[in-house]
Structure formats: C-alpha cells, structure tokens
Design a protein around this motif. Structure first.
Motif, short mmCIF file in Angstrom:
data_model
loop_
_atom_site.label_atom_id
_atom_site.label_comp_id
_atom_site.label_asym_id
_atom_site.label_seq_id
_atom_site.Cartn_x
_atom_site.Cartn_y
_atom_site.Cartn_z
N LEU A 193 0.83 -1.21 0.00
CA LEU A 193 0.00 0.00 0.00
C LEU A 193 0.86 1.26 0.00
N LYS A 194 1.90 1.24 0.80
CA LYS A 194 2.72 2.44 0.97
C LYS A 194 3.50 2.79 -0.29
N TYR A 195 4.02 1.77 -0.97
CA TYR A 195 4.94 2.04 -2.07
C TYR A 195 4.33 1.86 -3.46
N ALA A 196 3.05 1.59 -3.54
CA ALA A 196 2.38 1.53 -4.85
C ALA A 196 2.02 2.96 -5.26
N ASP A 197 3.02 3.68 -5.76
CA ASP A 197 2.84 5.11 -6.02
C ASP A 197 2.83 5.46 -7.51
N GLY B 96 -0.76 -4.45 -8.44
CA GLY B 96 -1.41 -4.80 -7.18
C GLY B 96 -2.81 -5.33 -7.40
N ARG B 97 -3.51 -4.76 -8.38
CA ARG B 97 -4.85 -5.22 -8.69
C ARG B 97 -4.83 -6.67 -9.19
N TYR B 98 -3.91 -6.95 -10.11
CA TYR B 98 -3.83 -8.31 -10.64
C TYR B 98 -3.30 -9.29 -9.60
N LEU B 99 -2.44 -8.80 -8.71
CA LEU B 99 -1.97 -9.66 -7.62
C LEU B 99 -3.14 -10.05 -6.72
N GLY B 100 -4.03 -9.11 -6.45
CA GLY B 100 -5.20 -9.40 -5.62
C GLY B 100 -6.08 -10.47 -6.24
N ILE B 101 -6.28 -10.39 -7.55
CA ILE B 101 -7.07 -11.41 -8.25
C ILE B 101 -6.36 -12.75 -8.20
N PHE B 102 -5.04 -12.74 -8.40
CA PHE B 102 -4.28 -13.99 -8.39
C PHE B 102 -4.29 -14.65 -7.02
N PRO C 43 -11.75 0.74 -9.76
CA PRO C 43 -11.09 1.94 -10.30
C PRO C 43 -12.08 2.90 -10.95
N LYS C 44 -13.07 2.37 -11.65
CA LYS C 44 -14.07 3.22 -12.30
C LYS C 44 -14.91 3.96 -11.25
N LEU C 45 -15.24 3.26 -10.17
CA LEU C 45 -16.01 3.88 -9.10
C LEU C 45 -15.21 5.00 -8.43
N LEU C 46 -13.92 4.76 -8.19
CA LEU C 46 -13.08 5.76 -7.55
C LEU C 46 -12.92 7.00 -8.43
N VAL C 47 -12.83 6.79 -9.75
CA VAL C 47 -12.74 7.92 -10.67
C VAL C 47 -14.02 8.76 -10.59
N GLN C 48 -15.16 8.08 -10.56
CA GLN C 48 -16.44 8.79 -10.45
C GLN C 48 -16.53 9.59 -9.16
N LEU C 49 -15.95 9.05 -8.09
CA LEU C 49 -15.99 9.72 -6.79
C LEU C 49 -14.85 10.72 -6.61
N LYS C 50 -14.01 10.85 -7.64
CA LYS C 50 -12.86 11.76 -7.61
C LYS C 50 -11.92 11.44 -6.44
N MET C 51 -11.67 10.15 -6.26
CA MET C 51 -10.76 9.69 -5.22
C MET C 51 -9.56 9.01 -5.88
N PRO C 52 -8.41 8.99 -5.21
CA PRO C 52 -7.21 8.36 -5.78
C PRO C 52 -7.47 6.90 -6.16
N VAL C 53 -7.08 6.52 -7.36
CA VAL C 53 -7.29 5.16 -7.84
C VAL C 53 -6.50 4.16 -6.98
N LYS C 54 -5.44 4.62 -6.35
CA LYS C 54 -4.63 3.76 -5.49
C LYS C 54 -5.46 3.15 -4.36
#
Length: 209
Positions: A52-56, A64-70, A183-194
């Motif tokens: 979380l800290k270094y995914a900048d 990280g997204r694909y790692l979560g799915i894997f 990610p699409k939801l976060l974009v709509q909410l104007k929040m960091p995709v991270k």
C-alpha cells in the motif's frame, strides 16, 4: 532502501512472498494452530502495508490489482480451513435440488425423520450431516445464496470437493468483477485510484471470502 526494492524488479520478490504466505495459510494451516496462523497472518498484513505504501505509480497499482485477483485464484482449490460453514451451503443446495425448502426444516428434523417428506431419503448424507455445526437451526442464508448453493450442488455430481470449489468459484467471479470495477467507481468519486488496493490486497477480506 525498501522503496528502491519495492519499486524496482525486487518488488516481484514481495509479490512471491505474499503468494507463499497465502498458500501456507490456505493449504497448510488449521484454525487450531494459533501460532502458525498468527505469524502468517501478521506477515500477510505486513506485506500488505508495504504494498500500500509504495504503490505510487499507475503501473504498480495495476500490478497490485492483478496480484489481488491472483491471490484469490490461488486459494480457489483449497478446502476452507478457518470455518466449516460451507457444509451447510452444500446441505442447503442438496435440499433445493430435491425440491425441499431449506427454510422449512432443520437438518435434525430431516435426518431424524421428524417430519414426512418423500424426498428426504435422497438428501440424508450421514457424513455431511455430522460435519454441520448448526444441525438444530433453520437455514439463515438469503435466496440468492441458495440459488448458488443449488447450482454448485447440481454441477458437482454429488462430489463434495467439486461442490466446494464451485462455491468458491462463484465468489471468485464476483470478487474479480468488484476489483475491476473499483477503479471506475473511484474515478467517479474523484478519489485516488490507489485506494482500490485497500480492498484488493486486504488479507482479511481475501481469507474470509
């Protein structure tokens, strides 16, 4: 030093370590083994916080997204070892396949033949009944879940392991959809995709599911 490692090629070592921890928890740890579970769970959360800290960058967030799915896929073929509730899912699915309302009878009523139903003989499975942790209670799971339980029971051809994998596969599909939509939801909410990684890589969420 950590930042260089996590953003360079050595970040893949962190990914592999994360996968190894989840494999050890999912396939080689019982819920009675407190020390092993505590150490591995702590390691999983430590790696989670580092990621979380270094995914900048966008590339690291995508990884990280694909790692979560894997990580979810890796656990797909394990038998849940931190709960035995899944036996009730299988039981309810078998009831529905035989035209029996899972909300109408408790497992004890069915097994002890306390009520009359012509299809009970097709449902009673002594081994499965013995694994249930709430034999005296009626089912509490909502209709959508019951639909998935019956689907897994139908496709498993009475094989308990296949039934378990199918139930987990349904969850995996829903989770993958959630992760890809976040990610699409976060974009709509104007929040960091991270922020998607807070959910996607969270060990508590992955292991509870």
């Amino acid at each position: 030093m950590i930042k260089t490692a996590i953003t360079g090629t050595w970040r893949f070592a962190v990914y592999l370590l994360m996968v190894a921890v989840f494999v050890l928890i999912g396939y080689f740890t019982s819920r009675e083994d407190f020390l092993q579970l505590f150490v591995l769970y702590s390691a999983a959360f430590g790696l989670y916080l580092v990621l979380l800290k270094y995914a900048d960058t966008n590339d690291l967030v995508k990884e990280g997204r694909y790692l979560g799915i894997f990580l979810r896929f890796v656990l797909l073929f394990s038998i849940p070892n931190l709960t035995d509730d899944f036996y009730r899912f299988i039981w309810d699915g078998k009831l529905l396949l035989n035209g029996i309302n899972p909300y109408a009878f408790s497992p004890e009523q069915i097994t002890l033949n306390n009520v009359h139903h012509t299809n009970f003989t097709n449902v009673v499975d002594t081994h499965l009944f013995n694994e249930l942790n709430s034999k005296q209670y009626f089912s509490i799971y909502p209709p959508v879940c019951q639909f998935l339980f019956s689907g897994a029971a139908f496709l498993s051809f009475n094989n308990t392991y296949v039934n378990i994998v199918l139930l987990k596969f349904f969850i995996f599909l829903f989770e993958a959809g959630t992760i890809l939509l976040l990610p699409k939801l976060l974009v709509q909410l104007k929040m960091p995709v991270k922020y998607q990684l807070i959910y996607t890589l969270n060990p508590l969420i992955i292991l509870e599911l």
